[in-house]
Design a protein around this motif. Structure first.
Motif, PDB file in Angstrom:
ATOM      1  N   PRO A  93      -1.224  -9.599 -10.452  1.00 47.45           N
ATOM      2  CA  PRO A  93      -2.493  -9.757 -11.182  1.00 47.45           C
ATOM      3  C   PRO A  93      -2.917  -8.431 -11.815  1.00 47.45           C
ATOM      4  N   LEU A  94      -3.497  -8.517 -12.981  1.00 45.99           N
ATOM      5  CA  LEU A  94      -3.928  -7.328 -13.705  1.00 45.99           C
ATOM      6  C   LEU A  94      -4.876  -6.474 -12.874  1.00 45.99           C
ATOM      7  N   SER A  95      -5.806  -7.103 -12.179  1.00 50.24           N
ATOM      8  CA  SER A  95      -6.776  -6.334 -11.388  1.00 50.24           C
ATOM      9  C   SER A  95      -6.078  -5.517 -10.301  1.00 50.24           C
ATOM     10  N   GLU A  96      -5.023  -6.079  -9.711  1.00 49.27           N
ATOM     11  CA  GLU A  96      -4.291  -5.355  -8.677  1.00 49.27           C
ATOM     12  C   GLU A  96      -3.520  -4.182  -9.285  1.00 49.27           C
ATOM     13  N   MET A  97      -2.920  -4.397 -10.453  1.00 47.92           N
ATOM     14  CA  MET A  97      -2.183  -3.319 -11.110  1.00 47.92           C
ATOM     15  C   MET A  97      -3.128  -2.202 -11.538  1.00 47.92           C
ATOM     16  N   VAL A  98      -4.298  -2.558 -12.036  1.00 48.86           N
ATOM     17  CA  VAL A  98      -5.280  -1.540 -12.436  1.00 48.86           C
ATOM     18  C   VAL A  98      -5.718  -0.739 -11.219  1.00 48.86           C
ATOM     19  N   ASP A  99      -6.011  -1.408 -10.117  1.00 50.23           N
ATOM     20  CA  ASP A  99      -6.395  -0.698  -8.892  1.00 50.23           C
ATOM     21  C   ASP A  99      -5.292   0.261  -8.439  1.00 50.23           C
ATOM     22  N   PHE A 100      -4.045  -0.210  -8.508  1.00 49.26           N
ATOM     23  CA  PHE A 100      -2.910   0.616  -8.115  1.00 49.26           C
ATOM     24  C   PHE A 100      -2.816   1.866  -8.995  1.00 49.26           C
ATOM     25  N   LEU A 101      -2.886   1.683 -10.315  1.00 44.89           N
ATOM     26  CA  LEU A 101      -2.768   2.814 -11.240  1.00 44.89           C
ATOM     27  C   LEU A 101      -3.937   3.792 -11.092  1.00 44.89           C
ATOM     28  N   VAL A 102      -5.139   3.277 -10.899  1.00 46.46           N
ATOM     29  CA  VAL A 102      -6.302   4.159 -10.727  1.00 46.46           C
ATOM     30  C   VAL A 102      -6.131   4.999  -9.463  1.00 46.46           C
ATOM     31  N   ASP A 103      -5.649   4.392  -8.391  1.00 44.20           N
ATOM     32  CA  ASP A 103      -5.410   5.148  -7.158  1.00 44.20           C
ATOM     33  C   ASP A 103      -4.378   6.246  -7.379  1.00 44.20           C
ATOM     34  N   ILE A 104      -3.281   5.917  -8.070  1.00 38.28           N
ATOM     35  CA  ILE A 104      -2.226   6.900  -8.337  1.00 38.28           C
ATOM     36  C   ILE A 104      -2.777   8.028  -9.211  1.00 38.28           C
ATOM     37  N   TRP A 105      -3.453   7.665 -10.289  1.00 35.48           N
ATOM     38  CA  TRP A 105      -3.985   8.676 -11.204  1.00 35.48           C
ATOM     39  C   TRP A 105      -5.044   9.543 -10.517  1.00 35.48           C
ATOM     40  N   ASP A 106      -5.821   8.921  -9.643  1.00 33.19           N
ATOM     41  CA  ASP A 106      -6.832   9.679  -8.910  1.00 33.19           C
ATOM     42  C   ASP A 106      -6.178  10.704  -7.978  1.00 33.19           C
ATOM     43  N   ASP A 107      -5.125  10.272  -7.293  1.00 30.27           N
ATOM     44  CA  ASP A 107      -4.402  11.183  -6.404  1.00 30.27           C
ATOM     45  C   ASP A 107      -3.784  12.350  -7.164  1.00 30.27           C
ATOM     46  N   TRP A 135       0.828  -1.208   0.000  1.00 27.51           N
ATOM     47  CA  TRP A 135       0.000   0.000   0.000  1.00 27.51           C
ATOM     48  C   TRP A 135       0.861   1.257   0.000  1.00 27.51           C
ATOM     49  N   SER A 136       2.119   1.128   0.418  1.00 23.20           N
ATOM     50  CA  SER A 136       3.005   2.292   0.468  1.00 23.20           C
ATOM     51  C   SER A 136       3.858   2.451  -0.794  1.00 23.20           C
ATOM     52  N   THR A 137       3.709   1.548  -1.755  1.00 25.53           N
ATOM     53  CA  THR A 137       4.476   1.630  -2.995  1.00 25.53           C
ATOM     54  C   THR A 137       4.020   2.841  -3.800  1.00 25.53           C
ATOM     55  N   THR A 138       4.982   3.551  -4.352  1.00 17.43           N
ATOM     56  CA  THR A 138       4.657   4.707  -5.194  1.00 17.43           C
ATOM     57  C   THR A 138       4.900   4.356  -6.649  1.00 17.43           C
ATOM     58  N   TYR A 139       4.399   5.199  -7.501  1.00 14.75           N
ATOM     59  CA  TYR A 139       4.585   5.024  -8.931  1.00 14.75           C
ATOM     60  C   TYR A 139       6.070   5.042  -9.272  1.00 14.75           C
ATOM     61  N   GLU A 140       6.821   5.927  -8.632  1.00 14.64           N
ATOM     62  CA  GLU A 140       8.258   6.041  -8.871  1.00 14.64           C
ATOM     63  C   GLU A 140       8.989   4.763  -8.436  1.00 14.64           C
TER      64      GLU A 140
END
Length: 109
Positions: free
Chosen positions: A90-104, A71-76
């Protein structure tokens, strides 16, 4: 003028519906034949889908795993390394991660 009256009478007759027993029987046959439609393509598709999926009772239920991306991993953090991840993400986990980053960052609405 008389032709107009004859035409209007015949059009009234056709609007009123069938008048003879034969016409009634023909309309019933048309309704009966149209209500017995069988969608063979849909049946074949369902059968192929069942074969493709196999017996659902034989499948193992997957237990939810802990997320691979912390949960503490950043895009960088993901972009700065050239090393492969220790395990597949898993793709679903990566999509969730990217959506959270893009939302922030205000990139995803």
């Amino acid at each position: 003028m008389k032709g107009d009256i004859g035409n209007s009478l015949s059009s009234k007759k056709s609007l009123e519906g069938p008048t003879s027993n034969n016409e009634v029987n023909e309309s019933k046959d048309n309704i009966a034949s149209s209500s017995t439609f069988v969608n063979h393509a849909a049946i074949a598709w369902q059968q192929n889908r069942r074969e493709w999926l196999g017996d659902q009772s034989q499948r193992l239920k997957r237990t939810p795993k802990d997320p691979i991306i912390s949960w503490s991993t950043t895009y960088e953090d993901l972009l700065c390394t050239h090393e492969p991840f220790p395990e597949h993400i898993p793709l679903s986990e990566m999509v969730d991660f990217l959506v959270d980053i893009w939302d922030d960052e205000g990139l995803y609405d």
